[in-house]
Design an enzyme around this catalytic site. Structure first.
Site, PDB file in Angstrom:
ATOM      1  N   THR A 153      17.449 -39.071 -36.349  1.00  0.00           N
ATOM      2  CA  THR A 153      16.647 -39.867 -37.292  1.00  0.00           C
ATOM      3  C   THR A 153      17.380 -41.180 -37.534  1.00  0.00           C
ATOM      4  OG1 THR A 153      17.613 -38.587 -39.117  1.00  0.00           O
ATOM      5  CG2 THR A 153      15.405 -37.961 -38.391  1.00  0.00           C
ATOM      6  N   LYS A 179      22.653 -33.343 -35.327  1.00  0.00           N
ATOM      7  CA  LYS A 179      22.156 -34.618 -35.817  1.00  0.00           C
ATOM      8  C   LYS A 179      22.386 -34.686 -37.313  1.00  0.00           C
ATOM      9  CE  LYS A 179      18.827 -35.606 -37.784  1.00  0.00           C
ATOM     10  NZ  LYS A 179      18.443 -35.809 -39.254  1.00  0.00           N
ATOM     11  N   THR A 190      21.281 -32.659 -44.313  1.00  0.00           N
ATOM     12  CA  THR A 190      20.170 -33.027 -43.450  1.00  0.00           C
ATOM     13  C   THR A 190      20.769 -33.103 -42.095  1.00  0.00           C
ATOM     14  OG1 THR A 190      18.976 -34.338 -44.999  1.00  0.00           O
ATOM     15  CG2 THR A 190      18.431 -34.696 -42.806  1.00  0.00           C
ATOM     16  N   GLU A 277      25.722 -42.847 -42.679  1.00  0.00           N
ATOM     17  CA  GLU A 277      24.958 -44.076 -42.891  1.00  0.00           C
ATOM     18  C   GLU A 277      25.837 -45.159 -43.518  1.00  0.00           C
ATOM     19  OE1 GLU A 277      20.605 -41.936 -43.400  1.00  0.00           O
ATOM     20  OE2 GLU A 277      21.766 -42.422 -45.169  1.00  0.00           O
ATOM     21  N   ASN A 401      19.050 -46.538 -46.791  1.00  0.00           N
ATOM     22  CA  ASN A 401      18.239 -45.604 -47.558  1.00  0.00           C
ATOM     23  C   ASN A 401      17.151 -46.281 -48.359  1.00  0.00           C
ATOM     24  OD1 ASN A 401      19.255 -42.655 -47.293  1.00  0.00           O
ATOM     25  ND2 ASN A 401      21.110 -43.902 -47.292  1.00  0.00           N
ATOM     26  N   SER A 406      10.283 -47.252 -44.129  1.00  0.00           N
ATOM     27  CA  SER A 406       9.555 -48.379 -43.522  1.00  0.00           C
ATOM     28  C   SER A 406       9.630 -48.323 -42.005  1.00  0.00           C
ATOM     29  CB  SER A 406      10.130 -49.690 -44.023  1.00  0.00           C
ATOM     30  OG  SER A 406      11.485 -49.808 -43.691  1.00  0.00           O
TER      31      SER A 406
END
Length: 406
Positions: A153, A179, A190, A277, A401, A406
């Site tokens: 993702t 992942k 996640t 991230e 985040n 979007s």
């Protein structure tokens, strides 16, 4: 940009595992977002799943199916978590299993579904179901890299680990992918993880091996302290490389498998942290000298979760008082701070609860400027020890985040 070495190794083929993928347009354009694993008949499969009470529909279905049979197929979509989707989401997860079972000629209970992505949106079922046949048509045994890419993702890089090992003169393989990049913390995250070996291992030991190794790997990482709705980790033993089945922990081969699987799981888990991230630093937090494992873990996570600690590391600011504060509010009873020692790599910053006499700001800043470092805490109250892996918190974490849907 990921921290340190995140390169894919040679992904060795696991006998008894085939993988296919397709562009189903679940959310993304012009990229694989649907992956299918086909497992040889007789494979033993185990799973561990999120402890989030709001767990996703595919988690419910996978857990139910694992209770009644060993699966022959795994189906994974990215871009949509199928979480927070109510009865319709459950029906969609079950319909996915039913359709794949029909196409593959197995029972629906022999299919495990997995989803990752945006929470609260229904799966685009027409596109997903249409993608199943192309994924089946592409099945091959050397598609591990395609699978690692197809389950991403917000990951910036595919994640894999693979090695070959020997038991009683027979060569076996252990290969896996994972992942995850955000909404990461135990219990699970996640994250999705799939590891397979062609060694012969009983179903009971497959579950025991998975539980034991997850507890020192995927359950010892955190990026942002959020526990996801979808995290799942699957361990598969196909037995297709031959040899007598391992049925006891007393079997000398068990210890070898445990060692190999532990390395594999730790690598896959640490790759998630390295690809956190917006991460710019990879941080190991080790707490030793504890009265028990739980208090070591509580303090390690208190440090690793602290936004103030994580932002200080992003800025390479040796504001070590934030580490002491996180130790203090971890909730460990009767903690004698006068016995606590803290190091940044080889630099002691805290001695007996206060500033180390020879500590200098320049020495602390030198360590903080590194891409990788270790915070080591000695509680001085026992022999227990535990380790957690985390990353810093940067401007890009907020940007990623804020823009994720979007």
């Amino acid at each position: 940009m990921a921290v340190g070495d995140v390169s894919m190794p040679q992904m060795h083929v696991v006998k008894g595992v085939k993988i296919g993928s397709a562009e189903a347009y679940v959310r993304y354009q012009n990229r694989r977002d649907l992956v299918i694993f086909e497992l040889a008949a007789g494979s033993n499969v185990a799973g561990v799943f999120t402890q989030n009470a709001f767990c996703a529909a595919p988690v419910h279905v996978s857990k139910a199916h694992l209770k009644v049979t060993n699966p022959r197929y795994l189906v994974i979509n990215t871009g949509n978590a199928n979480a927070g989707t109510g009865p319709t989401g459950m029906a969609n997860a079950e319909a996915t299993c039913a359709k794949l079972a029909e196409l593959a000629g197995v029972q629906a209970a022999e299919v495990l579904p997995f989803s990752t992505g945006v929470i609260g949106e229904q799966l685009p079922m027409e596109r997903l179901l249409t993608g199943l046949q192309p994924a089946l048509d592409s099945l091959r045994d050397d598609a591990w890299v395609d699978a690692a890419t197809g389950i991403m993702t917000t990951d910036t890089t595919p994640k894999g680990a693979s090695e070959q090992f020997e038991l009683d003169g027979i060569s076996y393989t252990m290969t896996g992918i994972s992942k995850g990049a955000g909404m990461i913390r135990p219990n699970m995250a996640t994250m999705l993880g799939y590891v397979a070996t062609d060694a012969p291992i009983s179903r009971e030991l497959v579950q025991l091996l998975l539980t034991e190794t997850v507890n020192v790997s995927f359950n010892r990482i955190t990026i942002d302290g959020d526990t996801s709705t979808n995290d799942s980790c699957i361990f598969i033993a196909t037995g297709q490389a031959g040899g007598a089945e391992i049925t006891s922990t007393e079997d000398p081969r068990y210890a070898v498998v445990l060692e190999v699987l532990t390395r594999t799981m730790k690598r896959l888990a640490q790759l998630i942290v390295r690809d956190g991230e917006g991460a710019t630093k990879f941080i190991t937090v080790t707490v030793e000298g504890g009265g028990n494992i739980q208090e070591c873990c509580d303090i390690a996570y208190s440090i690793a979760h602290s936004p103030l600690v994580k932002t200080a590391f992003f800025a390479s600011d040796p504001n070590w008082g934030r580490i002491l504060a996180a130790i203090g509010y971890a909730g460990v009873p009767n903690l004698d701070v006068a016995k606590i020692q803290v190091w940044l790599d080889d630099v002691q910053i805290c001695k007996d609860g206060g500033a180390a006499a020879d500590y200098t700001e320049a020495a602390g800043a030198r360590v903080m400027a590194q891409a990788e470092m270790t915070i080591r805490v000695d509680l001085g109250r026992g022999t227990a020890k535990d380790t957690v892996y985390t990353c810093d918190l940067s401007y890009d974490y907020v940007k990623i985040n804020a823009d994720y849907r979007s």
